[in-house]
Design a protein around this motif. Sequence first.
Motif, PDB file in Angstrom:
ATOM      1  N   UNK A  57     -25.579   0.604 -19.355  1.00 32.81           N
ATOM      2  CA  UNK A  57     -25.477   1.685 -18.378  1.00 32.81           C
ATOM      3  C   UNK A  57     -24.152   1.717 -17.616  1.00 32.81           C
ATOM      4  N   UNK A  58     -23.496   0.557 -17.483  1.00 29.63           N
ATOM      5  CA  UNK A  58     -22.242   0.498 -16.744  1.00 29.63           C
ATOM      6  C   UNK A  58     -21.405  -0.668 -17.256  1.00 29.63           C
ATOM      7  N   UNK A  59     -20.155  -0.713 -16.848  1.00 30.66           N
ATOM      8  CA  UNK A  59     -19.286  -1.834 -17.211  1.00 30.66           C
ATOM      9  C   UNK A  59     -19.857  -3.145 -16.686  1.00 30.66           C
ATOM     10  N   UNK A  60     -20.417  -3.124 -15.499  1.00 29.97           N
ATOM     11  CA  UNK A  60     -21.001  -4.331 -14.917  1.00 29.97           C
ATOM     12  C   UNK A  60     -22.099  -4.910 -15.800  1.00 29.97           C
ATOM     13  N   UNK A  61     -22.894  -4.022 -16.394  1.00 24.90           N
ATOM     14  CA  UNK A  61     -24.046  -4.484 -17.171  1.00 24.90           C
ATOM     15  C   UNK A  61     -23.643  -5.257 -18.418  1.00 24.90           C
ATOM     16  N   UNK A  62     -22.450  -5.034 -18.928  1.00 23.45           N
ATOM     17  CA  UNK A  62     -21.989  -5.802 -20.087  1.00 23.45           C
ATOM     18  C   UNK A  62     -22.010  -7.293 -19.765  1.00 23.45           C
ATOM     19  N   UNK A  63     -21.686  -7.621 -18.522  1.00 23.34           N
ATOM     20  CA  UNK A  63     -21.649  -9.018 -18.094  1.00 23.34           C
ATOM     21  C   UNK A  63     -22.987  -9.456 -17.510  1.00 23.34           C
ATOM     22  N   UNK A  64     -23.627  -8.592 -16.744  1.00 21.61           N
ATOM     23  CA  UNK A  64     -24.792  -9.004 -15.968  1.00 21.61           C
ATOM     24  C   UNK A  64     -26.093  -9.032 -16.752  1.00 21.61           C
TER      25      UNK A  64
END
Length: 201
Positions: A57-64
């Motif tokens: 859903x977002x760039x953050x989610x790639x990591x989180x």
Amino acid sequence: MTAPPTGLRERKKAKTRAAIREHAMRLFEEQGYAATTVDQIADAAEVSPSTFFRYFPSKEDVVLVDDVDAVLLGAIRAQPAAVPPVEAILRGIRGVFDGMSPETWEFERRRQRLVLGVPELRARMLHQMTDAIDMVAGVIAERAGLPADDFSARVIAGAAVGAMVAVLPPEGAEKTDGVTPADYHRLEKALVLLQEGLPLG
């Protein structure tokens, strides 16, 4: 950590997701999280930005997004009903971490290094702890045959998740190398301390 997808379509989706994530992690490490855009990640993975957003859903989610979570919840759920909640969590964590391959440990090290080293990722990770409490409480309640919103299950889950958060390096600490087997042993020690009634010293 999970059974590989069997159908051709599922295998292609898993391969695309893995490629997006690996290219994103590489770019984050090479040029910094803030400087990396979704367009750059999509270009490196040879997919469109819209395809990227179908997987994350977002760039953050790639990591989180933590792929270990579902495996861990399953391992806790699989413990015999007679095993007390904190012990079930401890056994589940032991089983999952003992079964992690060197490649999985390395990916988790890289992922956690980013989470701990990028303030906005760390802040959102801590914000997500309420979701973690919900998930763990649900499994604890299920094992005991109680409603999903049982108060005692939520308190136990909150204490266990709090113990896990407590072993993270403090914000601004020099140690940002990510999760290692040594960190797992610190987590285990924290849960044992909880089991023993939180004695000091």
